[in-house]
Design a protein around this motif. Structure first.
Motif, mmCIF file in Angstrom:
data_model
loop_
_atom_site.group_PDB
_atom_site.id
_atom_site.type_symbol
_atom_site.label_atom_id
_atom_site.label_comp_id
_atom_site.label_asym_id
_atom_site.label_seq_id
_atom_site.Cartn_x
_atom_site.Cartn_y
_atom_site.Cartn_z
ATOM 1 N N GLY A 66 -9.547 -3.818 3.075
ATOM 2 C CA GLY A 66 -10.205 -2.962 4.200
ATOM 3 C C GLY A 66 -9.483 -3.479 5.848
ATOM 4 O O GLY A 66 -10.038 -3.418 6.495
ATOM 5 N N ARG A 67 -8.344 -4.702 4.862
ATOM 6 C CA ARG A 67 -7.425 -4.790 6.392
ATOM 7 C C ARG A 67 -6.525 -3.735 6.763
ATOM 8 O O ARG A 67 -6.080 -3.580 5.759
ATOM 9 N N THR A 68 -5.721 -3.961 7.834
ATOM 10 C CA THR A 68 -4.383 -3.044 7.954
ATOM 11 C C THR A 68 -2.762 -3.684 8.249
ATOM 12 O O THR A 68 -3.138 -4.643 7.476
ATOM 13 N N HIS A 69 -2.375 -2.540 8.306
ATOM 14 C CA HIS A 69 -0.753 -2.861 7.862
ATOM 15 C C HIS A 69 -0.837 -4.340 9.338
ATOM 16 O O HIS A 69 0.032 -5.455 9.184
ATOM 17 N N ASN A 116 0.605 -1.315 -0.266
ATOM 18 C CA ASN A 116 0.086 -0.108 0.173
ATOM 19 C C ASN A 116 1.055 1.394 0.025
ATOM 20 O O ASN A 116 0.486 2.212 0.702
ATOM 21 N N GLN A 168 -4.859 -2.861 2.614
ATOM 22 C CA GLN A 168 -5.857 -2.240 2.521
ATOM 23 C C GLN A 168 -6.308 -1.866 1.103
ATOM 24 O O GLN A 168 -7.655 -1.067 1.412
ATOM 25 N N ASP A 169 -6.511 -2.690 0.262
ATOM 26 C CA ASP A 169 -7.257 -3.100 -0.793
ATOM 27 C C ASP A 169 -8.347 -4.133 -0.165
ATOM 28 O O ASP A 169 -9.037 -3.362 -1.065
ATOM 29 N N GLU A 188 -0.245 6.689 10.290
ATOM 30 C CA GLU A 188 -0.872 4.360 9.824
ATOM 31 C C GLU A 188 0.090 3.558 10.967
ATOM 32 O O GLU A 188 -1.070 2.604 11.545
ATOM 33 N N SER A 222 -0.079 8.359 0.993
ATOM 34 C CA SER A 222 -1.224 8.269 0.864
ATOM 35 C C SER A 222 -1.557 9.884 0.424
ATOM 36 O O SER A 222 -1.924 9.803 1.013
ATOM 37 N N LYS A 227 -4.695 12.572 2.600
ATOM 38 C CA LYS A 227 -5.273 12.409 3.475
ATOM 39 C C LYS A 227 -4.755 12.904 4.562
ATOM 40 O O LYS A 227 -5.195 12.827 5.361
#
Length: 705
Positions: free
Chosen positions: A305-308, A294, A302-303, A347, A334, A337
């Motif tokens: 909807g998950r976190t690192h 990401n 994140q593609d 993040e 990004s 943001k």
């Protein structure tokens, strides 16, 4: 010429500088010296040990004779031994060895049964190898003697080079030719250069190599390519170097044919587990994965909807049974943001404590992108439950490629000694990252390699010093730039003080010099589009993201110059601990080297020197130009001490650097003068270019990317 440099191991050294050299031997130029007297003529130990082989090989090159091997302890002999050896027990070294760990070692001169011995001892063969290279370094630099008492262990567990090498043989941000990894020849043909590479790394304590670009292709994990990785691992393994791979997060879909690569889906998790099992079956000591996700368009958790943490933990679970680690990069930003310098903190800091214990977050030294000088990333110290590993750029993407002499140890020393104040005064980044302040399951540090297939490895003799410096500082994060420069000069050229002292002065001041003629006083990211070689503060590219363009960073206008990151601006200062955030927030207390990093400063603001900001900027640029010209003068005086080939190459490169410094000075001052509306002080050199002329320069350097 003949120059006496010490006593003990070396009585006198003859330096032969009349022949040409291509730099291929790096700092391991044992054949370039002849030692007239060396008491350690006998070696006691297992001759099959690589440490013994390397020591005998080097001494043979220096003396013209191979040291004898004796089964008995003799006077003036060198003993290689691990902790189980009876002599080590007799000497009472076992406890110290245990504290030093498997990579640590002791080098000690002792008296035993009336005999003087020098002992290299460790808990493992790994430590013996590092100890052998340490003793050879002492010999090469004239510091060996008959009273050695050295105990060493590495500052970081994992000391890894990141190669930004691609499967097609190109190297992103590489300036020393194509990749040394010959993927089209592997696994059938294993280049002897891999062993030379491994030896050079072992000599400075590097113990890991990420073979491929962080902008990774899914094809890297194909079975065919893993067979090639296995062949490279076999060449590096004897020198205690593990291989790692950068992975593409979308590999389950792109390579495995799954519908997607969602890290929480069982099928995706199974794919990674199976792939890890396949890798470790081929390479049992495989180190693990490096991940860029990401970031700059690359796929990631994140593609979906998950976190690192979700993404990193999935990979960590796959590697855990094999004792592998995940190095997850925090280089993320990004558009839209928030201000770019704040994004990695925003993040990752909320995820502190949510990563598996075999995940380590890899953080660039600064919050933007390997700029000539940045304030340190506020993530250091902010994540107290998650290990962080510094990422440095050895290859000079933003520092003149392999044309400019920039000794980066000065930059890295400044970074490591920076105080985060996360646990009060003295909470330096060195202590934050090496386990001193926070108990960590793994500590690590990474450097983006500057190595290519050029004969001299790095495209420039002085670029080799940055590879060397990374290894030495990764091993011992308390070493100074001056210490390291002294070693490297003596090992690479000569120990003659008439050469060492002026060249060390060049090296240890070179980083400040480059900052002065490129981006002084906290200016940053005003480079040319894409290749990042020359100045282009005026750069405009239709459709480009705002935070890829120089105007985003310099904010020049009729009032002043610089990015306002105070509480009245982007509030990036709030990400630092007190008293730093207050110090940075106040224009009068902010260190002037970071002034334009944190503040938009009026052109007539009075600096500590008494100059206005505008005049100070002009004088900084002019001082950088003058310093490079001074380096040219100093180097020309060194001709008698250096072989013709390397002398001429460095002389040529300094000419390029001198011209480039003028280019930078003229471009930046003439451009910013449009906003300041003030004259360039009359006591500094006039611009030799016109701004219109400079703005037309468009270099085609895409082959470097």
């Amino acid at each position: 010429m003949k120059k006496c440099i010490g006593i003990g191991f070396i009585a006198c050294i003859s330096v032969l500088n009349s022949f040409a050299e291509d730099g291929h031997q790096l700092w391991l130029r044992f054949a370039a010296t002849k030692v007239a007297a060396m008491p350690l003529t006998k070696v006691t130990g297992d001759t099959s040990l690589l440490a013994v082989k390397e020591y005998r090989r080097a001494v043979s090159a220096m003396t013209g004779r191979l040291p004898e091997v004796s089964s008995q302890l003799e006077n003036k002999s060198l003993l290689f031994a691990t902790s189980g050896n009876k002599t080590i027990a007799r000497l009472g070294l076992s406890t110290s060895l245990k504290q030093s760990g498997p990579e640590g070692y002791i080098i000690k001169t002792v008296q035993l049964d009336g005999k003087q011995l020098t002992v290299i001892a460790s808990e493992s063969d790994k430590g013996l190898l590092y100890g052998a290279f340490h003793l050879l370094r002492l010999i090469q630099t004239g510091k060996a003697n008959d009273e050695l008492n050295i105990t060493e262990k590495p500052s970081y567990n994992v000391r890894v080079l990141n190669h930004w090498d691609n499967l097609d043989g190109t190297v992103e941000r590489g300036y020393a030719g194509r990749s040394i990894w010959k993927w089209d020849e592997l696994p059938g043909m294993v280049s002897p250069r891999y062993t030379e590479y491994a030896r050079a790394n072992a000599s400075i304590g590097i113990n890991g190599s990420v073979l491929n670009n962080v902008n990774a292709s899914p094809e890297m994990l194909s079975t065919a390519n893993l067979q090639k990785v296995k062949a490279i691992a076999g060449a590096l393994r004897p020198y205690n170097i593990k291989v790692y791979l950068s992975i593409n997060f979308s590999s389950p879909a792109k390579l495995g044919g799954l519908p997607d690569s969602d890290p929480l889906k069982p099928a995706v998790r199974k794919w990674w587990k199976d792939k890890a099992d396949e890798i470790y079956k081929l390479i049992p000591d495989f180190g693990g994965f490096l991940v860029k996700a990401n970031s700059e368009g690359l796929p990631g958790p994140q593609d979906y909807g998950r976190t690192h943490a979700d993404g990193a933990n999935m990979l960590a679970d796959a590697l855990k049974p094999h004792k592998g680690i995940v190095m997850w990069r925090a280089f993320v930003y990004s558009p839209g943001k928030d201000e770019r310098a704040k994004l990695a903190y925003k993040e990752f800091q909320p995820l502190d404590g949510k990563f598996r214990d075999n995940v380590i977050i890899q953080v660039k030294n600064g919050p933007i992108d390997f700029q000539p000088r940045e304030a340190f990333s506020p993530l250091f110290g902010a994540m107290k439950k998650t290990p962080l590993m510094p990422e440095w750029q050895i290859t000079q993407e933003y520092l003149g490629f392999s044309n400019h002499l920039v000794f980066l140890a000065s930059l890295w020393q400044e970074f490591l000694q920076s105080d985060t104040y996360c646990k009060g005064k003295g909470s330096t980044i060195a202590k934050v990252t090496d386990g001193t302040l926070f108990k960590q399951p793994v500590t690590a540090i990474a450097g983006v390699a500057n190595i290519g297939e050029d004969a001299n490895w790095c495209g420039y003799t002085f670029a080799q010093a940055n590879w060397y410096a990374f290894g030495r500082m990764a091993w011992n994060n308390n070493l100074t730039a001056s210490d390291i420069a002294d070693e490297w000069i003596k090992m690479t050229f000569t120990g003659d003080p008439a050469f060492v002292n002026p060249v060390k002065d060049i090296m240890t001041t070179s980083h400040e010099t480059v900052v002065s003629y490129m981006m002084p006083l906290g200016l940053h990211h005003i480079f040319a589009w894409e290749h990042h070689y020359g100045p282009e503060p005026w750069c405009e590219v239709p459709g480009a993201r705002e935070d890829w363009l120089p105007r985003y960073y310099h904010k020049a206008d009729s009032v002043g110059l610089g990015f306002d990151r105070t509480t009245q601006g982007s509030n990036a200062v709030s990400q630092y601990y007190s008293p730093l955030k207050e110090e940075y927030n106040n224009l009068s207390t902010c260190p002037e080297k970071y002034l334009l990093w944190f503040h938009h400063v009026p052109w007539d603001y009075k600096m500590k020197s008494g100059n206005t900001l505008w005049n100070e900027l002009c004088y900084k640029y002019d001082s950088g130009v003058k310093q490079v010209r001074h380096y040219q003068t100093l180097w020309d005086q060194m001709e008698q001490y250096v072989d013709n080939e390397r002398f001429s190459q460095i002389q040529f490169k300094l000419r390029i650097q001198s011209r480039d410094a003028v280019w930078w000075k003229d471009a930046c001052l003439l451009y910013f003068q449009q906003f300041s509306k003030r004259p360039i002080p009359y006591d500094i050199e006039r611009p030799v270019h016109d701004l219109d002329e400079l703005m037309k320069i468009k270099l085609n350097l895409k082959h470097h990317n």
